[in-house]
Design an enzyme around this catalytic site. Structure first.
Site, PDB file in Angstrom:
ATOM      1  N   SER A 148     -17.567   4.875  -2.557  1.00 29.55           N
ATOM      2  CA  SER A 148     -17.712   4.215  -3.864  1.00 29.55           C
ATOM      3  C   SER A 148     -18.111   5.190  -4.952  1.00 29.55           C
ATOM      4  N   SER A 204       0.826  -1.207   0.000  1.00 33.50           N
ATOM      5  CA  SER A 204       0.000   0.000   0.000  1.00 33.50           C
ATOM      6  C   SER A 204       0.863   1.261   0.000  1.00 33.50           C
ATOM      7  N   GLU A 257      -9.671   0.895  -3.216  1.00 34.95           N
ATOM      8  CA  GLU A 257      -9.435   0.869  -4.673  1.00 34.95           C
ATOM      9  C   GLU A 257     -10.628   0.287  -5.420  1.00 34.95           C
ATOM     10  N   CYS A 299      -5.742   7.308 -12.025  1.00 37.30           N
ATOM     11  CA  CYS A 299      -4.726   6.917 -11.037  1.00 37.30           C
ATOM     12  C   CYS A 299      -5.140   5.603 -10.365  1.00 37.30           C
ATOM     13  N   LEU A 300      -6.434   5.481 -10.085  1.00 31.37           N
ATOM     14  CA  LEU A 300      -6.921   4.250  -9.436  1.00 31.37           C
ATOM     15  C   LEU A 300      -6.606   3.037 -10.298  1.00 31.37           C
ATOM     16  N   GLY A 332      -4.267 -24.122  13.012  1.00 32.59           N
ATOM     17  CA  GLY A 332      -4.928 -24.263  14.306  1.00 32.59           C
ATOM     18  C   GLY A 332      -4.806 -22.989  15.121  1.00 32.59           C
TER      19      GLY A 332
HETATM   20  P1  TGC Z   1     -17.769   7.512 -15.096  1.00 35.59           P
HETATM   21  O1  TGC Z   1     -18.776   8.404 -15.759  1.00 35.59           O
HETATM   22  O2  TGC Z   1     -17.790   6.046 -15.351  1.00 35.59           O
HETATM   23  O3  TGC Z   1     -16.294   8.038 -15.466  1.00 35.59           O
HETATM   24  C1  TGC Z   1     -15.916   9.388 -15.312  1.00 35.59           C
HETATM   25  C2  TGC Z   1     -14.685   9.597 -16.182  1.00 35.59           C
HETATM   26  O4  TGC Z   1     -13.622   8.765 -15.702  1.00 35.59           O
HETATM   27  C3  TGC Z   1     -13.235   7.813 -16.714  1.00 35.59           C
HETATM   28  N1  TGC Z   1     -12.982   6.539 -16.020  1.00 35.59           N
HETATM   29  C4  TGC Z   1     -11.762   5.986 -15.920  1.00 35.59           C
HETATM   30  N2  TGC Z   1     -10.578   6.362 -16.396  1.00 35.59           N
HETATM   31  C5  TGC Z   1      -9.518   5.585 -16.131  1.00 35.59           C
HETATM   32  N3  TGC Z   1      -9.617   4.451 -15.398  1.00 35.59           N
HETATM   33  C6  TGC Z   1     -10.799   4.039 -14.890  1.00 35.59           C
HETATM   34  N4  TGC Z   1     -10.866   2.905 -14.179  1.00 35.59           N
HETATM   35  C7  TGC Z   1     -11.941   4.821 -15.141  1.00 35.59           C
HETATM   36  N5  TGC Z   1     -13.253   4.724 -14.808  1.00 35.59           N
HETATM   37  C8  TGC Z   1     -13.875   5.772 -15.362  1.00 35.59           C
HETATM   38  C9  TGC Z   1     -14.393   7.748 -17.668  1.00 35.59           C
HETATM   39  O5  TGC Z   1     -13.968   7.348 -18.949  1.00 35.59           O
HETATM   40  C10 TGC Z   1     -14.880   9.181 -17.636  1.00 35.59           C
HETATM   41  O6  TGC Z   1     -13.988   9.948 -18.413  1.00 35.59           O
HETATM   42  P2  TGC Z   1     -14.459  11.315 -19.179  1.00 35.59           P
HETATM   43  O7  TGC Z   1     -13.265  11.705 -19.974  1.00 35.59           O
HETATM   44  O8  TGC Z   1     -15.641  10.899 -20.009  1.00 35.59           O
HETATM   45  O9  TGC Z   1     -14.814  12.297 -18.090  1.00 35.59           O
HETATM   46  O10 TGC Z   1     -17.800   7.854 -13.569  1.00 35.59           O
HETATM   47  P3  TGC Z   1     -18.767   7.362 -12.461  1.00 35.59           P
HETATM   48  O11 TGC Z   1     -18.888   8.461 -11.455  1.00 35.59           O
HETATM   49  O12 TGC Z   1     -20.034   6.811 -13.054  1.00 35.59           O
HETATM   50  O13 TGC Z   1     -17.861   6.189 -11.829  1.00 35.59           O
HETATM   51  C11 TGC Z   1     -18.226   4.921 -11.771  1.00 35.59           C
HETATM   52  C12 TGC Z   1     -17.360   4.099 -10.791  1.00 35.59           C
HETATM   53  C13 TGC Z   1     -18.263   3.477  -9.744  1.00 35.59           C
HETATM   54  C14 TGC Z   1     -16.730   2.986 -11.617  1.00 35.59           C
HETATM   55  C15 TGC Z   1     -16.258   4.927 -10.096  1.00 35.59           C
HETATM   56  O14 TGC Z   1     -16.822   5.954  -9.364  1.00 35.59           O
HETATM   57  C16 TGC Z   1     -15.404   4.099  -9.183  1.00 35.59           C
HETATM   58  O15 TGC Z   1     -14.436   3.460  -9.619  1.00 35.59           O
HETATM   59  N6  TGC Z   1     -15.696   4.081  -7.819  1.00 35.59           N
HETATM   60  C17 TGC Z   1     -14.853   3.441  -6.836  1.00 35.59           C
HETATM   61  C18 TGC Z   1     -14.099   4.499  -6.057  1.00 35.59           C
HETATM   62  C19 TGC Z   1     -12.737   4.027  -5.649  1.00 35.59           C
HETATM   63  O16 TGC Z   1     -12.198   3.052  -6.158  1.00 35.59           O
HETATM   64  N7  TGC Z   1     -12.090   4.739  -4.751  1.00 35.59           N
HETATM   65  C20 TGC Z   1     -10.740   4.459  -4.365  1.00 35.59           C
HETATM   66  C21 TGC Z   1     -10.120   5.598  -3.601  1.00 35.59           C
HETATM   67  S1  TGC Z   1      -8.350   5.549  -3.511  1.00 35.59           S
HETATM   68  C22 TGC Z   1      -7.996   4.242  -2.553  1.00 35.59           C
HETATM   69  O17 TGC Z   1      -8.815   3.483  -2.167  1.00 35.59           O
HETATM   70  C23 TGC Z   1      -6.574   4.058  -2.222  1.00 35.59           C
HETATM   71  S2  TGC Z   1      -6.321   2.671  -1.252  1.00 35.59           S
HETATM   72  C24 TGC Z   1      -4.712   2.746  -0.864  1.00 35.59           C
HETATM   73  C25 TGC Z   1      -3.887   1.716  -1.573  1.00 35.59           C
HETATM   74  O18 TGC Z   1      -3.996   1.529  -2.786  1.00 35.59           O
HETATM   75  O19 TGC Z   1      -3.075   1.069  -0.916  1.00 35.59           O
HETATM   76  P1  FAD Z   2     -19.344   2.804   0.693  1.00 29.62           P
HETATM   77  O1  FAD Z   2     -19.121   3.374  -0.651  1.00 29.62           O
HETATM   78  O2  FAD Z   2     -20.224   3.538   1.630  1.00 29.62           O
HETATM   79  O3  FAD Z   2     -19.894   1.326   0.516  1.00 29.62           O
HETATM   80  C1  FAD Z   2     -20.464   0.551   1.595  1.00 29.62           C
HETATM   81  C2  FAD Z   2     -20.968  -0.753   0.992  1.00 29.62           C
HETATM   82  O4  FAD Z   2     -22.014  -0.481   0.038  1.00 29.62           O
HETATM   83  C3  FAD Z   2     -19.891  -1.534   0.221  1.00 29.62           C
HETATM   84  O5  FAD Z   2     -20.086  -2.900   0.375  1.00 29.62           O
HETATM   85  C4  FAD Z   2     -20.152  -1.135  -1.210  1.00 29.62           C
HETATM   86  O6  FAD Z   2     -19.674  -2.082  -2.143  1.00 29.62           O
HETATM   87  C5  FAD Z   2     -21.685  -1.061  -1.212  1.00 29.62           C
HETATM   88  N1  FAD Z   2     -22.196  -0.229  -2.289  1.00 29.62           N
HETATM   89  C6  FAD Z   2     -21.985   1.097  -2.487  1.00 29.62           C
HETATM   90  N2  FAD Z   2     -22.604   1.510  -3.607  1.00 29.62           N
HETATM   91  C7  FAD Z   2     -23.198   0.412  -4.124  1.00 29.62           C
HETATM   92  C8  FAD Z   2     -23.977   0.170  -5.311  1.00 29.62           C
HETATM   93  N3  FAD Z   2     -24.242   1.129  -6.184  1.00 29.62           N
HETATM   94  N4  FAD Z   2     -24.418  -1.077  -5.536  1.00 29.62           N
HETATM   95  C9  FAD Z   2     -24.116  -2.090  -4.674  1.00 29.62           C
HETATM   96  N5  FAD Z   2     -23.387  -1.928  -3.557  1.00 29.62           N
HETATM   97  C10 FAD Z   2     -22.934  -0.685  -3.292  1.00 29.62           C
HETATM   98  N6  FAD Z   2      -9.298   6.362  -0.168  1.00 29.62           N
HETATM   99  C11 FAD Z   2      -8.527   7.331  -0.717  1.00 29.62           C
HETATM  100  O7  FAD Z   2      -9.016   8.219  -1.395  1.00 29.62           O
HETATM  101  N7  FAD Z   2      -7.177   7.328  -0.535  1.00 29.62           N
HETATM  102  C12 FAD Z   2      -6.556   6.385   0.219  1.00 29.62           C
HETATM  103  O8  FAD Z   2      -5.313   6.418   0.343  1.00 29.62           O
HETATM  104  C13 FAD Z   2      -7.344   5.363   0.831  1.00 29.62           C
HETATM  105  N8  FAD Z   2      -6.760   4.429   1.639  1.00 29.62           N
HETATM  106  C14 FAD Z   2      -7.564   3.547   2.320  1.00 29.62           C
HETATM  107  C15 FAD Z   2      -6.986   2.692   3.273  1.00 29.62           C
HETATM  108  C16 FAD Z   2      -7.795   1.828   4.005  1.00 29.62           C
HETATM  109  C17 FAD Z   2      -7.179   0.959   5.069  1.00 29.62           C
HETATM  110  C18 FAD Z   2      -9.179   1.745   3.741  1.00 29.62           C
HETATM  111  C19 FAD Z   2     -10.043   0.765   4.479  1.00 29.62           C
HETATM  112  C20 FAD Z   2      -9.740   2.583   2.805  1.00 29.62           C
HETATM  113  C21 FAD Z   2      -8.955   3.494   2.091  1.00 29.62           C
HETATM  114  N9  FAD Z   2      -9.523   4.411   1.188  1.00 29.62           N
HETATM  115  C22 FAD Z   2      -8.746   5.384   0.596  1.00 29.62           C
HETATM  116  C23 FAD Z   2     -10.975   4.488   1.049  1.00 29.62           C
HETATM  117  C24 FAD Z   2     -11.571   3.411   0.134  1.00 29.62           C
HETATM  118  O9  FAD Z   2     -11.278   3.664  -1.198  1.00 29.62           O
HETATM  119  C25 FAD Z   2     -13.090   3.400   0.386  1.00 29.62           C
HETATM  120  O10 FAD Z   2     -13.290   2.866   1.677  1.00 29.62           O
HETATM  121  C26 FAD Z   2     -13.842   2.600  -0.653  1.00 29.62           C
HETATM  122  O11 FAD Z   2     -13.810   3.245  -1.906  1.00 29.62           O
HETATM  123  C27 FAD Z   2     -15.312   2.351  -0.241  1.00 29.62           C
HETATM  124  O12 FAD Z   2     -15.924   3.502   0.209  1.00 29.62           O
HETATM  125  P2  FAD Z   2     -16.739   3.511   1.609  1.00 29.62           P
HETATM  126  O13 FAD Z   2     -15.856   2.907   2.635  1.00 29.62           O
HETATM  127  O14 FAD Z   2     -17.244   4.882   1.819  1.00 29.62           O
HETATM  128  O15 FAD Z   2     -17.934   2.507   1.406  1.00 29.62           O
END
Ligand code: TGC
Ligand code: FAD
Length: 397
Positions: free
Chosen positions: A149, A102, A375, A250-251, A351
């Protein structure tokens, strides 16, 4: 005349499909170097950090020296390695601990990639060489208390005020937040666009309190980011990112690393279970001699082999420039849930010892709960695949 059959490579229980033979010499060298580093420097201290809820941030310098930070980026002091080499690195780091992978993912794939892909020349020159060397740490603030999300629902605002931007809002669950020198903060402008800003640690109005009491990914710093009237200049805005595509791109990079990393965590759990099963005796025999244990080990071997093969396939696609984001979701979907299943099953083989920090399996299992969620949750990747398969988006009811 009899023709002798070519000799087959030996069966390696930890690489049952022989995927390692597909790596080239350089990839093997990277694998062995990172594996050795993790064994010698990280594994001896990880349990202590897991228990204390800390990360040994001083190893950033070692990771920089090894060329592992932002290693798949080109120029600006970055190693310019292949995507496959980067993936192999993630696999070996996460075989140590998900917190270690991470740290590198957030530094290289999220913070550095954001600057490299969307930043100005001045921003790249200023930050990337120091970040590659481990002299400056980055974090990536996308998630908020009410927008996980669905990052499109973010409430953090960026208001233009003359030559400056004023940032207000809060980010949550941010890896490396409290130890970062620079935070990549995503915010919505008055025009409704999503922009990224580079916020330096000592900027007035900015703070990054640690989030305590996590039961998962304990050897990793997780923080809130508080933005209370934070003023930054236009030169702090990533000029090339103007929509959600900025952070989502970036994701994609970090998710790719997780595909490999999860395969590493699975391998480590399976290796611990195999070793334990061969030496632990009950009823007068090693527990590995019982069919129920062998069934568990065979199931783990299949999942470990499939995960490695899948990761390498995606790596080759990425290096060829043909990897699609849906395929990254496929990889995260499969490899993280497979790793969790392996970790839980490995835990039972050990165990009572399986619930201690003396062995790595429950530490990995607990970590993987976070990996399943961050992610993009498992459900989000299910829906991304669902949309790719059917052509119908099902993110909203
Ligand atoms: P949507 O309308 O689908 O897309 C908006 C714009 O983004 C583009 N796009 C992407 N581009 C590159 N890679 C991807 N995977 C992309 N997904 C979408 C898309 O083409 C569009 O571009 P443009 O030019 O037309 O504006 O957007 P939406 O709001 O409907 O999104 C749908 C969804 C659910 C897939 C998206 O919101 C999503 O992936 N949600 C999950 C959020 C998430 O993953 N958060 C992570 C936060 S960071 C983190 O967790 C770090 S953990 C630390 C570690 O890694 O150790
Ligand atoms: P929510 O989005 O509230 O989701 C709760 C539940 O509902 C989940 O099971 C989800 O799958 C479900 N759900 C939501 N929407 C739907 C739908 N439409 N249909 C069906 N099910 C749905 N984020 C950063 O930006 N940067 C970081 O560096 C980072 N590091 C992290 C490190 C740790 C240890 C953790 C635990 C999280 C980190 N995150 C970071 C945040 C992480 O990306 C979010 O926790 C994740 O994207 C989910 O968001 P949430 O926790 O708000 O859950």
């Amino acid at each position: 005349m009899s023709v002798s059959a070519p000799s087959l490579p030996a069966f390696d229980p930890l690489d049952p499909l022989g995927v390692g033979a597909q790596l080239d010499d350089e990839e093997r060298l990277i694998r062995d170097t990172v594996r050795q580093y993790v064994h010698e420097k990280f594994l001896p201290v990880v349990a202590e950090h897991f228990e204390a809820g800390t990360f040994p941030v001083e190893i950033a310098a070692d990771l920089g020296r090894l060329g592992l930070l932002g290693m798949h980026l080109h120029g600006y002091g970055c190693a310019g390695a292949s995507a496959t080499a980067y993936g192999i690195t993630c696999m070996e780091l996460e075989a140590g601990d998900s917190g270690l992978r991470s740290f590198c993912s957030v530094q290289g794939s999220l913070a550095m990639y954001a600057i490299h892909r969307w930043g100005s020349e001045e921003q790249k020159e200023r930050w990337l060489p120091r970040m590659a060397a481990g002299e400056a740490i980055g974090c990536f603030g996308l998630t908020e208390p009410d927008a996980g999300s669905n990052p499109a629902g973010m409430r953090t605002r960026a208001r233009r005020d003359g030559d400056e931007w004023v940032l207000d809002g809060a980010k949550m669950w941010i890896t490396n937040g409290s130890v970062a020198d620079v935070a990549v903060v995503w915010a919505r402008t008055d025009e409704g666009k999503v922009n990224g800003f580079l916020v330096e640690r000592d900027t007035p109005g900015f703070s990054a309190p640690r989030m305590e009491h996590k039961l998962s990914l304990r050897a990793s710093v997780t923080s809130e980011l508080v933005l209370d009237g934070v003023r930054v200049g236009e030169n702090a805005r990533l000029p090339e990112a103007t929509s959600l595509r900025g952070p989502l791109s970036c994701l994609n990079e970090a998710r790719y690393g997780i595909v490999w990393g999860a395969a590493g965590a699975a391998r480590a759990c399976y290796a611990a279970a195999l070793d334990y099963a061969r030496t632990r005796e009950q009823f007068g025999k090693p527990i590995a001699s019982y069919q129920l244990t062998q069934a568990k080990l065979a199931e783990m071997a299949v999942k470990v082999g499939q995960s490695y093969l899948l990761a390498l396939h995606l790596g080759r696609l990425k290096d060829a420039g043909t990897l699609r984001q849906e395929q990254v979701s496929f990889g995260k979907y499969h490899n993280v849930s497979a790793a969790l299943e392996v970790a839980r099953s490995a835990r039972t083989v050990l165990g009572a010892n399986g619930v201690t920090l003396e062995y790595p399996v429950l530490r990995h299992a607990n970590n993987l709960e976070s990996v399943l969620t961050y992610e993009g949750t498992h459900e989000m990747h299910t829906l991304i695949l669902g949309e790719a398969i059917t052509g119908i988006a099902a993110f909203t009811a």
